[in-house]
Design a protein around this motif. Structure first.
Motif, PDB file in Angstrom:
ATOM      1  N   TYR A   1       0.857  -1.182   0.000  1.00 12.47           N
ATOM      2  CA  TYR A   1       0.000   0.000   0.000  1.00 12.47           C
ATOM      3  C   TYR A   1       0.896   1.235   0.000  1.00 12.47           C
ATOM      4  O   TYR A   1       1.678   1.440   0.935  1.00 12.47           O
ATOM      5  CB  TYR A   1      -0.886   0.032   1.245  1.00 12.47           C
ATOM      6  CG  TYR A   1      -2.046  -0.934   1.232  1.00 12.47           C
ATOM      7  CD1 TYR A   1      -2.139  -1.963   0.294  1.00 12.47           C
ATOM      8  CD2 TYR A   1      -3.067  -0.830   2.168  1.00 12.47           C
ATOM      9  CE1 TYR A   1      -3.208  -2.849   0.286  1.00 12.47           C
ATOM     10  CE2 TYR A   1      -4.143  -1.706   2.180  1.00 12.47           C
ATOM     11  CZ  TYR A   1      -4.201  -2.724   1.233  1.00 12.47           C
ATOM     12  OH  TYR A   1      -5.256  -3.601   1.242  1.00 12.47           O
ATOM     13  N   TYR A   2       0.754   2.059  -1.017  1.00  9.93           N
ATOM     14  CA  TYR A   2       1.479   3.318  -1.105  1.00  9.93           C
ATOM     15  C   TYR A   2       0.536   4.435  -0.664  1.00  9.93           C
ATOM     16  O   TYR A   2      -0.513   4.647  -1.265  1.00  9.93           O
ATOM     17  CB  TYR A   2       1.968   3.553  -2.528  1.00  9.93           C
ATOM     18  CG  TYR A   2       2.961   2.512  -2.993  1.00  9.93           C
ATOM     19  CD1 TYR A   2       4.308   2.610  -2.659  1.00  9.93           C
ATOM     20  CD2 TYR A   2       2.547   1.414  -3.755  1.00  9.93           C
ATOM     21  CE1 TYR A   2       5.226   1.654  -3.078  1.00  9.93           C
ATOM     22  CE2 TYR A   2       3.453   0.455  -4.176  1.00  9.93           C
ATOM     23  CZ  TYR A   2       4.785   0.581  -3.832  1.00  9.93           C
ATOM     24  OH  TYR A   2       5.681  -0.384  -4.245  1.00  9.93           O
TER      25      TYR A   2
ATOM     26  N   LYS B   1      -2.827   5.852  -2.027  1.00 11.49           N
ATOM     27  CA  LYS B   1      -2.641   6.343  -3.395  1.00 11.49           C
ATOM     28  C   LYS B   1      -2.684   5.212  -4.401  1.00 11.49           C
ATOM     29  O   LYS B   1      -3.263   5.328  -5.474  1.00 11.49           O
ATOM     30  CB  LYS B   1      -1.303   7.085  -3.500  1.00 11.49           C
ATOM     31  CG  LYS B   1      -0.968   7.599  -4.894  1.00 11.49           C
ATOM     32  CD  LYS B   1       0.306   8.431  -4.883  1.00 11.49           C
ATOM     33  CE  LYS B   1       1.522   7.626  -4.489  1.00 11.49           C
ATOM     34  NZ  LYS B   1       2.782   8.411  -4.602  1.00 11.49           N
ATOM     35  N   ASN B   2      -2.069   4.078  -4.033  1.00 11.57           N
ATOM     36  CA  ASN B   2      -1.958   2.967  -4.982  1.00 11.57           C
ATOM     37  C   ASN B   2      -1.736   1.667  -4.231  1.00 11.57           C
ATOM     38  O   ASN B   2      -1.141   1.656  -3.153  1.00 11.57           O
ATOM     39  CB  ASN B   2      -0.792   3.214  -5.944  1.00 11.57           C
ATOM     40  CG  ASN B   2      -0.705   2.177  -7.044  1.00 11.57           C
ATOM     41  OD1 ASN B   2      -1.729   1.688  -7.521  1.00 11.57           O
ATOM     42  ND2 ASN B   2       0.503   1.833  -7.454  1.00 11.57           N
TER      43      ASN B   2
ATOM     44  N   ASP C   1       8.432   6.141  -0.139  1.00 12.23           N
ATOM     45  CA  ASP C   1       7.161   5.954  -0.836  1.00 12.23           C
ATOM     46  C   ASP C   1       5.970   5.823   0.120  1.00 12.23           C
ATOM     47  O   ASP C   1       4.854   5.531  -0.321  1.00 12.23           O
ATOM     48  CB  ASP C   1       7.225   4.709  -1.721  1.00 12.23           C
ATOM     49  CG  ASP C   1       8.217   4.860  -2.861  1.00 12.23           C
ATOM     50  OD1 ASP C   1       8.331   5.980  -3.385  1.00 12.23           O
ATOM     51  OD2 ASP C   1       8.880   3.866  -3.222  1.00 12.23           O
TER      52      ASP C   1
ATOM     53  N   VAL D   1      -0.419  -2.422  -4.909  1.00 17.37           N
ATOM     54  CA  VAL D   1       0.178  -3.428  -5.796  1.00 17.37           C
ATOM     55  C   VAL D   1       0.021  -4.785  -5.134  1.00 17.37           C
ATOM     56  O   VAL D   1       0.411  -4.967  -3.970  1.00 17.37           O
ATOM     57  CB  VAL D   1       1.667  -3.130  -6.066  1.00 17.37           C
ATOM     58  CG1 VAL D   1       2.278  -4.253  -6.899  1.00 17.37           C
ATOM     59  CG2 VAL D   1       1.822  -1.793  -6.778  1.00 17.37           C
TER      60      VAL D   1
END
Length: 247
Positions: A31-32, A114-115, A71, A117
Motif C-alpha cells: 500500500y502506497y 494512493k496505490n 514511498d 500493488v
C-alpha cells in the motif's frame, strides 16, 4: 504432485528444508500512501483491519514498513487455501458494513491510499515452514526479489537448495519464507524471499561475508559457467509493525 513423490523416493534434499510442501496461496500487498497518511493507515490496521481480515478467513502472515520509506509504503502478506477462497474473502471483507464504516471514518481527514500493488505467490519448494515469531525482540527483515533469466528459475532454486540457504545461515541469516510469483501472460516467475537479522547492520555484514565466502564464489561460478541465472535483484530492508505476527 508426482515430482514430489519422486524426489522423496530419491532422497533429494529439495524438500528437506520444508518437509511438507505448503500449497497455500500467498498474496503480497504493498500500500502506497498519500503524503502524511501512513500513520492513519497503520492506526486503521492496528485497531480494525487485521481483525476483520481474520473474521473473513484471511490469515495475517506479517506486516512490515521499509526502513527507507520514501514511498510511504506498508508491505504485508496474507495467505489463503486457494484463489477461490481468496476472492470470496476479499468480497466479504469489502462488503462488510463494519469495514465500510471504519474506512469512511478513517478518511474523514482525507484519502489514505494512493496505490495498491498485489502479487500472488506460491511457497517455493525450498521454503521453511512459515511460523509466527516466538521472541519478543523485533528483528530487521530483508525482502529480496530475484528476476531470473528466462527459463532459469529451476536452476536458481537449485542453487539455493544446494548452497545459498546453508551459506546464508552460516553467516547469520534466519530464513523466514521463500515464494515464487504467479505472473500473467506467461511471464516468468520471480523468486521472492525474506530473511531476518538481529539488526540491519548485521544483515549487511552477513551479505558481505556471504559474498566473500570461497564456497559461495565457487558455487556461483559453477552454476553460471554456461549462462547467467539472475537478471535482476531487488532488496528492501524493513521493520515489523506492532501488530505483525512475524517480528
Amino acid at each position: 504432485m508426482k515430482w514430489i513423490a519422486i524426489l522423496l523416493l530419491l532422497g533429494a534434499p529439495f524438500l528437506s528444508y520444508s518437509q511438507k510442501q505448503d500449497t497455500r496461496l500467498y498474496e503480497l500487498r504493498v500500500y502506497y500512501c498519500l503524503p502524511g497518511r501512513l500513520d492513519a493507515l497503520i492506526e486503521r490496521f492496528t485497531n480494525h483491519t487485521t481483525k476483520l481480515f481474520e473474521k473473513h478467513g484471511m490469515v495475517n502472515v506479517g506486516y512490515w514498513i521499509p526502513v527507507d520509506n520514501q514511498d510511504n509504503a506498508l508491505y504485508y502478506v496474507l495467505s489463503f487455501p486457494n484463489r477461490e477462497s481468496r476472492d470470496k474473502s476479499w468480497a466479504a471483507f469489502n462488503n462488510d458494513p463494519v469495514w465500510k464504516d471504519v474506512a469512511k471514518k478513517s478518511e474523514e481527514s482525507g484519502k489514505i491510499i494512493k496505490n495498491i500493488v498485489s502479487t500472488f505467490m506460491n511457497a517455493a519448494p525450498v521454503s521453511p515452514s512459515i511460523k509466527k515469531s516466538a521472541g519478543k525482540t523485533d528483528r530487521s527483515f530483508e525482502l529480496r526479489t530475484y528476476t531470473p533469466e528466462p527459463g532459469r528459475l529451476d536452476e536458481l532454486l537449485s542453487r539455493f537448495k544446494n548452497h545459498s540457504i546453508a551459506l546464508l545461515k552460516k553467516h547469520g541469516a534466519t530464513h523466514i519464507a521463500y515464494w515464487t510469483t504467479q505472473e500473467e501472460a506467461g511471464a516468468p516467475s520471480k523468486l521472492v524471499y525474506m530473511l531476518a537479522f538481529p539488526t540491519m547492520e548485521q544483515g549487511k555484514a552477513t551479505w558481505d561475508a556471504f559474498r566473500k565466502d570461497p564456497d559461495w564464489i565457487k558455487a556461483k561460478a559453477e552454476s553460471e559457467k554456461d549462462h547467467p541465472i539472475v537478471q535482476k535483484v531487488e532488496s528492501i530492508f524493513m521493520k515489523p509493525t506492532s501488530f505483525s505476527t512475524i517480528r
